[in-house]
Scaffold this active site. Structure first.
Site, PDB file in Angstrom:
ATOM      1  N   LYS A  43       2.991   3.305   9.722  1.00  0.00           N
ATOM      2  CA  LYS A  43       2.454   2.555   8.739  1.00  0.00           C
ATOM      3  C   LYS A  43       1.112   1.716   9.177  1.00  0.00           C
ATOM      4  CE  LYS A  43       6.852   1.894   6.506  1.00  0.00           C
ATOM      5  NZ  LYS A  43       6.137   3.715   5.691  1.00  0.00           N
ATOM      6  N   ASN A  46      -1.811   4.607   9.801  1.00  0.00           N
ATOM      7  CA  ASN A  46      -1.850   5.276   8.721  1.00  0.00           C
ATOM      8  C   ASN A  46      -2.820   4.873   7.746  1.00  0.00           C
ATOM      9  OD1 ASN A  46      -0.516   6.903   9.556  1.00  0.00           O
ATOM     10  ND2 ASN A  46       1.750   6.522   7.785  1.00  0.00           N
ATOM     11  N   GLU A 143       6.615  -2.894  10.279  1.00  0.00           N
ATOM     12  CA  GLU A 143       6.820  -2.282  11.139  1.00  0.00           C
ATOM     13  C   GLU A 143       6.974  -2.249  12.333  1.00  0.00           C
ATOM     14  OE1 GLU A 143       6.977   2.492  10.000  1.00  0.00           O
ATOM     15  OE2 GLU A 143       5.715   1.738  10.889  1.00  0.00           O
ATOM     16  N   ASN A 187       6.713  -1.705  -3.264  1.00  0.00           N
ATOM     17  CA  ASN A 187       6.956  -0.373  -3.754  1.00  0.00           C
ATOM     18  C   ASN A 187       7.949  -1.043  -4.743  1.00  0.00           C
ATOM     19  OD1 ASN A 187       9.416  -0.076  -2.546  1.00  0.00           O
ATOM     20  ND2 ASN A 187       8.412   1.727  -1.888  1.00  0.00           N
ATOM     21  N   GLY A 225       5.306   4.834  -7.582  1.00  0.00           N
ATOM     22  CA  GLY A 225       5.140   6.363  -7.296  1.00  0.00           C
ATOM     23  C   GLY A 225       4.347   6.998  -9.184  1.00  0.00           C
ATOM     24  N   GLY A 228       2.090   5.402 -11.634  1.00  0.00           N
ATOM     25  CA  GLY A 228       1.606   4.392 -11.644  1.00  0.00           C
ATOM     26  C   GLY A 228       1.368   3.297  -9.876  1.00  0.00           C
ATOM     27  N   ASP A 255      -0.101   4.140   2.196  1.00  0.00           N
ATOM     28  CA  ASP A 255      -0.460   4.115   3.302  1.00  0.00           C
ATOM     29  C   ASP A 255      -1.668   3.373   2.649  1.00  0.00           C
ATOM     30  OD1 ASP A 255       1.563   3.298   5.355  1.00  0.00           O
ATOM     31  OD2 ASP A 255       1.801   5.174   5.965  1.00  0.00           O
TER      32      ASP A 255
END
Ligand code: RIB
Length: 307
Positions: A43, A46, A143, A187, A225, A228, A255
């Site tokens: 992550k 990225n 992470e 999220n 997702g 939006g 990311d």
């Protein structure tokens, strides 16, 4: 909006081992996949690559192992114009890897073996204090060990550098940490886990966002997702609908979003403009296979029409 943003990313660096499968295997099940690829991931890495392609000057702070993957990933950062002075090679340790399966709808299942990422310490972060101090924005994820995350946020706060914390994978966080975050970008599932400890919670988006704000986060941008993103602004919550695209692989979409958000804000954009820009970057990233191979550059994002 012409000044190049200076971004520092403190986070994970992985090699992604990716198999396409018709569907995600069930517990105890063996299924036959279709094609295997090895590509740079993690992550943190990225977000660094995405931010660099979007036009920022980027420095990475993290750890790799003293193995072939570590050397390949360091060389890859150079190709992507990312500063690696603060990427430490940990002797006797393997580089982080992520085992990823991607199904026909582009959804994934990811298992990470952190390797050298787990050896990231507050003292490696402190070594990078000078570059964090001169950055326009710090991007952090979860992470790497929490004490390294906390140190990065503390250093950024000390120098009044704004922080975007992407709480992925989700973990409980202290109020002390949350109060130091300018923008938290969970999220929906991550938001629920942080607030209730359970992914299956029926807490609404508004409830999760209000709770996070009440614990001291300045602003929350929640990615939803294909629906939006919702973002908090002056006590209200606004929803920005996602772009409709053909989804090939959602790996790394979050990311791309975080990088887009960070770059646009660091350039002086408003939160609304930055969310719109981040959504375009994320939408483009799901139209191709792989996390980093699909990260768009600035021209592609600028040319992408809202639909
Ligand atoms: O966000 C996607 C990333 O999660 C992958 O690249 C994988 O390495 C894991 O860290």
């Amino acid at each position: 909006m012409s000044i190049q943003a200076q971004i520092v990313v403190v986070g994970s660096i992985n090699m992604d081992l990716v198999v396409k499968t018709p569907r995600i295997a069930l517990e105890g099940e063996t299924i036959i996949g279709d094609g295997f690829s090895t590509m740079p991931g993690g992550k943190g890495a990225n977000q660094a690559v995405a931010a660099s392609r979007l036009g920022a000057q980027v420095k990475m702070v993290g750890c790799v192992g003293d193995d072939r993957y570590g050397r390949e990933l360091l060389a890859h950062f150079e190709e992507e114009n990312i500063g690696t002075e603060y990427v430490t090679t940990i002797s006797g340790q393997s580089t982080g890897v992520a085992m990823i399966t991607v199904n026909e709808s582009g959804e994934n299942s990811i298992v990470v073996a952190p390797g050298a990422n787990a050896r990231m310490t507050p003292s490696y972060v402190r070594e990078a204090e000078n570059v964090i101090r001169s950055a326009d924005m710090l991007l952090v994820q979860l992470e790497i060990p929490m004490d390294a995350v906390e140190e990065a946020v503390k250093v950024a706060n000390r120098h009044r550098v704004p922080v975007i914390l992407n709480p992925a994978p989700a973990r409980q966080m202290s109020d002390v940490l949350l109060k130091q975050i300018d923008i938290l970008t969970p999220n929906e599932t991550e938001g629920k886990i942080i607030v209730t400890g359970r992914a299956e919670s029926d807490a609404s988006i508004g409830e999760v966002m209000s709770h996070l704000i009440s614990r001291g986060v300045k602003r929350v941008v929640m990615t939803l997702g294909g629906e939006g993103a919702a973002y908090s602004e002056s006590g209200a919550y606004r929803l920005m609908r996602a772009h409709k695209v053909e989804t090939v692989d959602t790996t790394g979409a979050g990311d791309s979003f975080n990088a887009g958000l960070g770059v646009y804000l660091a350039e002086g954009g408003t939160l609304e403009e930055a969310v719109r820009f981040a959504q375009k970057a994320a939408a483009l990233s799901v139209t191709n296979f792989g996390a980093q191979p699909s990260m768009p550059n600035r021209t592609k994002v600028n040319q992408f029409e809202y639909n």
